[in-house]
Each structure stands twice: as C-alpha cells, then as structure tokens.
Motif scaffolding. Structure first.
Motif, PDB file in Angstrom:
ATOM      1  N   GLN A  54     -39.330 -22.599  -8.320  1.00  0.00           N
ATOM      2  CA  GLN A  54     -38.637 -22.057  -9.482  1.00  0.00           C
ATOM      3  C   GLN A  54     -38.254 -20.612  -9.204  1.00  0.00           C
ATOM      4  O   GLN A  54     -39.076 -19.824  -8.756  1.00  0.00           O
ATOM      5  N   LEU A  55     -36.999 -20.284  -9.454  1.00  0.00           N
ATOM      6  CA  LEU A  55     -36.515 -18.920  -9.338  1.00  0.00           C
ATOM      7  C   LEU A  55     -36.705 -18.260 -10.698  1.00  0.00           C
ATOM      8  O   LEU A  55     -36.178 -18.733 -11.706  1.00  0.00           O
ATOM      9  N   MET A  56     -37.507 -17.178 -10.731  1.00  0.00           N
ATOM     10  CA  MET A  56     -37.877 -16.542 -11.993  1.00  0.00           C
ATOM     11  C   MET A  56     -37.359 -15.113 -12.073  1.00  0.00           C
ATOM     12  O   MET A  56     -37.477 -14.355 -11.119  1.00  0.00           O
ATOM     13  N   SER A  57     -36.847 -14.755 -13.237  1.00  0.00           N
ATOM     14  CA  SER A  57     -36.431 -13.382 -13.486  1.00  0.00           C
ATOM     15  C   SER A  57     -37.664 -12.497 -13.652  1.00  0.00           C
ATOM     16  O   SER A  57     -38.649 -12.906 -14.263  1.00  0.00           O
ATOM     17  N   THR A  58     -37.603 -11.286 -13.115  1.00  0.00           N
ATOM     18  CA  THR A  58     -38.701 -10.333 -13.296  1.00  0.00           C
ATOM     19  C   THR A  58     -38.396  -9.331 -14.408  1.00  0.00           C
ATOM     20  O   THR A  58     -39.227  -8.476 -14.699  1.00  0.00           O
ATOM     21  N   ASP A  59     -37.225  -9.430 -15.014  1.00  0.00           N
ATOM     22  CA  ASP A  59     -36.840  -8.508 -16.086  1.00  0.00           C
ATOM     23  C   ASP A  59     -37.650  -8.822 -17.343  1.00  0.00           C
ATOM     24  O   ASP A  59     -37.539  -9.915 -17.899  1.00  0.00           O
ATOM     25  N   PRO A  60     -38.462  -7.876 -17.814  1.00  0.00           N
ATOM     26  CA  PRO A  60     -39.293  -8.149 -18.992  1.00  0.00           C
ATOM     27  C   PRO A  60     -38.484  -8.373 -20.272  1.00  0.00           C
ATOM     28  O   PRO A  60     -38.995  -8.911 -21.240  1.00  0.00           O
ATOM     29  N   THR A  62     -35.896 -10.388 -20.419  1.00  0.00           N
ATOM     30  CA  THR A  62     -35.345 -11.742 -20.374  1.00  0.00           C
ATOM     31  C   THR A  62     -36.070 -12.623 -21.380  1.00  0.00           C
ATOM     32  O   THR A  62     -37.304 -12.664 -21.387  1.00  0.00           O
ATOM     33  N   PRO A  63     -35.328 -13.337 -22.250  1.00  0.00           N
ATOM     34  CA  PRO A  63     -35.989 -14.242 -23.198  1.00  0.00           C
ATOM     35  C   PRO A  63     -36.790 -15.312 -22.458  1.00  0.00           C
ATOM     36  O   PRO A  63     -36.406 -15.759 -21.369  1.00  0.00           O
TER      37      PRO A  63
END
Length: 92
Positions: A54-60, A62-63
């Motif tokens: 899974q490719l996950m965003s690290t931006d806090p 991000t919903p």
C-alpha cells in the motif's frame, strides 16, 4: 548497528513491526506499507508467499479515507518491495 540505523533496500529504510514492513522516508510525500498475508516454511525459515503493498501519504492533513493512494498484492516479499520501490520513485 546503532539505534538510528535502519536496514535499507535501494537506499530507502525498512522498518518492521510483526508482519508489517514500512519502506521509505517519513519526510517524503509517500511511504509504502507492506503486510505479509501468508507464509510457508522452507526448512526452518518462514517465507512470505503473499504480501499486500500500500502506498500511503505521510501528510498529516490527508483525510483518513484518502491516506492509501494505491494497493496491490504480490506473491513474494521481493516482488512487493520491487513494486513499492517503483511507486515511491514515481510519487516522491
């Protein structure tokens, strides 16, 4: 190895907790989460034979419903790491 050193694959850190491996730098836009779904035994060694990537965003900001950008399943840990490496190089 000191406390701040990590195992790496293609220059990016790998951090393992149980059956989950995080791959990439938390300071980048994305990291990959690899989850070993099943294993088989070869002599005394457990080998992953099904792994979710899974490719996950690290931006806090991000919903929660949008944190996972891509998902795939692969037949080996090596194949999963290869996919994760490609995704990270294209998206970071």
């Amino acid at each position: 190895m000191t406390e701040q050193e990590f195992f790496t694959y293609k220059g990016l850190p790998l951090v393992r907790k149980d059956n989950t491996i995080y791959y990439g730098n938390m300071s980048d836009k994305y990291v990959a989460m690899l989850t070993v779904l099943s294993t088989h035994k070869v002599k005394d060694l457990e080998i992953a034979d099904k792994t979710r990537v899974q490719l996950m965003s690290t931006d806090p900001k991000t919903p929660a419903t949008e944190i996972i950008a891509k998902t795939s399943e692969r037949g080996s840990l090596y194949e999963a790491l290869d996919v994760a490496s490609i995704w990270l190089s294209k998206n970071n």
